[in-house]
Write a protein that holds these residues in place. Structure first.
Motif, PDB file in Angstrom:
ATOM      1  N   GLY A 171       1.107  10.117   3.498  1.00  0.00           N
ATOM      2  CA  GLY A 171       2.031  11.104   2.957  1.00  0.00           C
ATOM      3  C   GLY A 171       3.287  10.539   2.333  1.00  0.00           C
ATOM      4  O   GLY A 171       4.371  11.064   2.550  1.00  0.00           O
ATOM      5  N   GLY A 172       3.167   9.473   1.552  1.00  0.00           N
ATOM      6  CA  GLY A 172       4.326   8.873   0.896  1.00  0.00           C
ATOM      7  C   GLY A 172       4.837   7.612   1.562  1.00  0.00           C
ATOM      8  O   GLY A 172       5.741   6.956   1.045  1.00  0.00           O
ATOM      9  N   ASP A 173       4.284   7.239   2.704  1.00  0.00           N
ATOM     10  CA  ASP A 173       4.694   6.000   3.375  1.00  0.00           C
ATOM     11  C   ASP A 173       4.194   4.789   2.593  1.00  0.00           C
ATOM     12  O   ASP A 173       3.183   4.851   1.893  1.00  0.00           O
ATOM     13  N   LEU A 203      -7.486  11.786   0.063  1.00  0.00           N
ATOM     14  CA  LEU A 203      -6.822  10.492   0.209  1.00  0.00           C
ATOM     15  C   LEU A 203      -6.448  10.015  -1.188  1.00  0.00           C
ATOM     16  O   LEU A 203      -7.315   9.891  -2.061  1.00  0.00           O
ATOM     17  N   GLU A 204      -5.167   9.756  -1.390  1.00  0.00           N
ATOM     18  CA  GLU A 204      -4.696   9.179  -2.649  1.00  0.00           C
ATOM     19  C   GLU A 204      -3.761   8.037  -2.290  1.00  0.00           C
ATOM     20  O   GLU A 204      -2.745   8.239  -1.622  1.00  0.00           O
ATOM     21  N   LEU A 205      -4.133   6.854  -2.709  1.00  0.00           N
ATOM     22  CA  LEU A 205      -3.289   5.693  -2.451  1.00  0.00           C
ATOM     23  C   LEU A 205      -3.495   4.662  -3.541  1.00  0.00           C
ATOM     24  O   LEU A 205      -4.468   4.706  -4.280  1.00  0.00           O
ATOM     25  N   PHE A 206      -2.548   3.757  -3.642  1.00  0.00           N
ATOM     26  CA  PHE A 206      -2.773   2.592  -4.476  1.00  0.00           C
ATOM     27  C   PHE A 206      -2.223   1.379  -3.773  1.00  0.00           C
ATOM     28  O   PHE A 206      -1.375   1.466  -2.892  1.00  0.00           O
ATOM     29  N   TRP A 239       8.997   4.165   5.599  1.00  0.00           N
ATOM     30  CA  TRP A 239       8.586   5.545   5.813  1.00  0.00           C
ATOM     31  C   TRP A 239       9.041   6.415   4.652  1.00  0.00           C
ATOM     32  O   TRP A 239      10.072   6.189   4.042  1.00  0.00           O
ATOM     33  N   ALA A 240       8.237   7.408   4.322  1.00  0.00           N
ATOM     34  CA  ALA A 240       8.467   8.252   3.157  1.00  0.00           C
ATOM     35  C   ALA A 240       9.904   8.771   3.068  1.00  0.00           C
ATOM     36  O   ALA A 240      10.514   8.740   2.014  1.00  0.00           O
ATOM     37  N   GLU A 241      10.461   9.214   4.185  1.00  0.00           N
ATOM     38  CA  GLU A 241      11.818   9.771   4.155  1.00  0.00           C
ATOM     39  C   GLU A 241      12.879   8.731   3.814  1.00  0.00           C
ATOM     40  O   GLU A 241      13.969   9.079   3.366  1.00  0.00           O
ATOM     41  N   ASP A 242      12.565   7.445   3.993  1.00  0.00           N
ATOM     42  CA  ASP A 242      13.503   6.378   3.651  1.00  0.00           C
ATOM     43  C   ASP A 242      13.311   5.846   2.240  1.00  0.00           C
ATOM     44  O   ASP A 242      14.192   5.187   1.703  1.00  0.00           O
ATOM     45  N   THR A 251       0.849  -1.181   0.000  1.00  0.00           N
ATOM     46  CA  THR A 251       0.000   0.000   0.000  1.00  0.00           C
ATOM     47  C   THR A 251       0.890   1.239   0.000  1.00  0.00           C
ATOM     48  O   THR A 251       1.715   1.406   0.895  1.00  0.00           O
ATOM     49  N   VAL A 252       0.717   2.079  -1.008  1.00  0.00           N
ATOM     50  CA  VAL A 252       1.474   3.320  -1.132  1.00  0.00           C
ATOM     51  C   VAL A 252       0.495   4.477  -0.949  1.00  0.00           C
ATOM     52  O   VAL A 252      -0.468   4.592  -1.700  1.00  0.00           O
ATOM     53  N   THR A 253       0.745   5.302   0.061  1.00  0.00           N
ATOM     54  CA  THR A 253      -0.107   6.462   0.294  1.00  0.00           C
ATOM     55  C   THR A 253       0.605   7.698  -0.232  1.00  0.00           C
ATOM     56  O   THR A 253       1.705   8.017   0.186  1.00  0.00           O
ATOM     57  N   ARG A 254      -0.028   8.369  -1.175  1.00  0.00           N
ATOM     58  CA  ARG A 254       0.537   9.623  -1.699  1.00  0.00           C
ATOM     59  C   ARG A 254       0.069  10.804  -0.845  1.00  0.00           C
ATOM     60  O   ARG A 254       0.844  11.672  -0.527  1.00  0.00           O
ATOM     61  N   ARG A 255      -1.234  10.816  -0.513  1.00  0.00           N
ATOM     62  CA  ARG A 255      -1.803  11.882   0.311  1.00  0.00           C
ATOM     63  C   ARG A 255      -2.827  11.253   1.244  1.00  0.00           C
ATOM     64  O   ARG A 255      -3.425  10.244   0.919  1.00  0.00           O
TER      65      ARG A 255
END
Length: 191
Positions: free
Chosen positions: A133-135, A162-165, A186-189, A112-116
């Motif tokens: 948020g990118g996690d 909410l934007e995810l795929f 996590w998004a930063e990684d 699961t990728v969350t963009r927003r």
């Protein structure tokens, strides 16, 4: 952007599948590097083995209430099975908070990728947390897991986007009954 479908690109980076929605920011998908393929998405979009299922969600939820529920009428939403609502947001299987209440998985993995936006995850292994948020969450259902993915509406003053795929990957026969678990990227990684 209006009328364009998002483009899904699957990038293999070691053992992590990093998925990027290039068109979400208006940029064309690059034609170089580790991109396997790109194509317009539908709902749900076609998948080749070992992928079982892949889906893209983009919901423009109204402001939330203190209890993270929509601060809007639910009239016309098919509670418990709300998909494709003309308002631009769906309750899915949620009856108060949008999302997917407790349900079982077995024999495959989900990415699961969350963009927003945000996802609240709980599962039968005792794990719980919020990501967004990118996690990226990689969950192995293996021998079986019950989990919930709910979409809390945290912003009480403005729209909650909410934007995810999510991609479901079939486990090979020898791995179908592995121990279930999940790992967060996590998004930063990931960037």
């Amino acid at each position: 952007m209006k009328g364009r479908r998002p483009i899904l690109c699957i990038v293999l980076l070691g053992c992590l599948v990093n998925t990027t929605m290039f068109s979400a920011c208006g940029a064309p998908a690059p034609k170089r590097g580790p991109i396997i393929s790109d194509h317009a998405m539908s709902f749900p979009f076609d998948c080749e083995s070992p992928f079982l299922f892949a889906v893209y969600h983009l919901d423009h939820y109204p402001p939330g209430n203190k209890d993270m529920t929509p601060n809007a009428s639910l009239k016309g939403h098919r509670m418990g099975a709300d998909f494709g609502h003309p308002s631009g947001w769906n309750m899915y299987h949620g009856e108060e908070i949008p999302g997917f209440p407790k349900h079982p998985h077995r024999g495959f993995e989900t990415i699961t990728v969350t963009r927003r936006g945000w996802v609240d995850h709980t599962d039968s292994l005792g794990n719980a947390g919020r990501f967004g948020g990118g996690d990226v969450q990689w969950m192995t259902a293996g021998a079986g897991i019950n989990h919930a993915e709910m979409f809390p509406l945290l912003n009480q003053e403005a729209e909650n986007v909410l934007e995810l795929f999510q991609i479901w990957i079939n486990l090979p026969k020898r791995s179908k009954m592995v121990e279930p678990g999940f790992k967060m990227f996590w998004a930063e990684d990931v960037r």
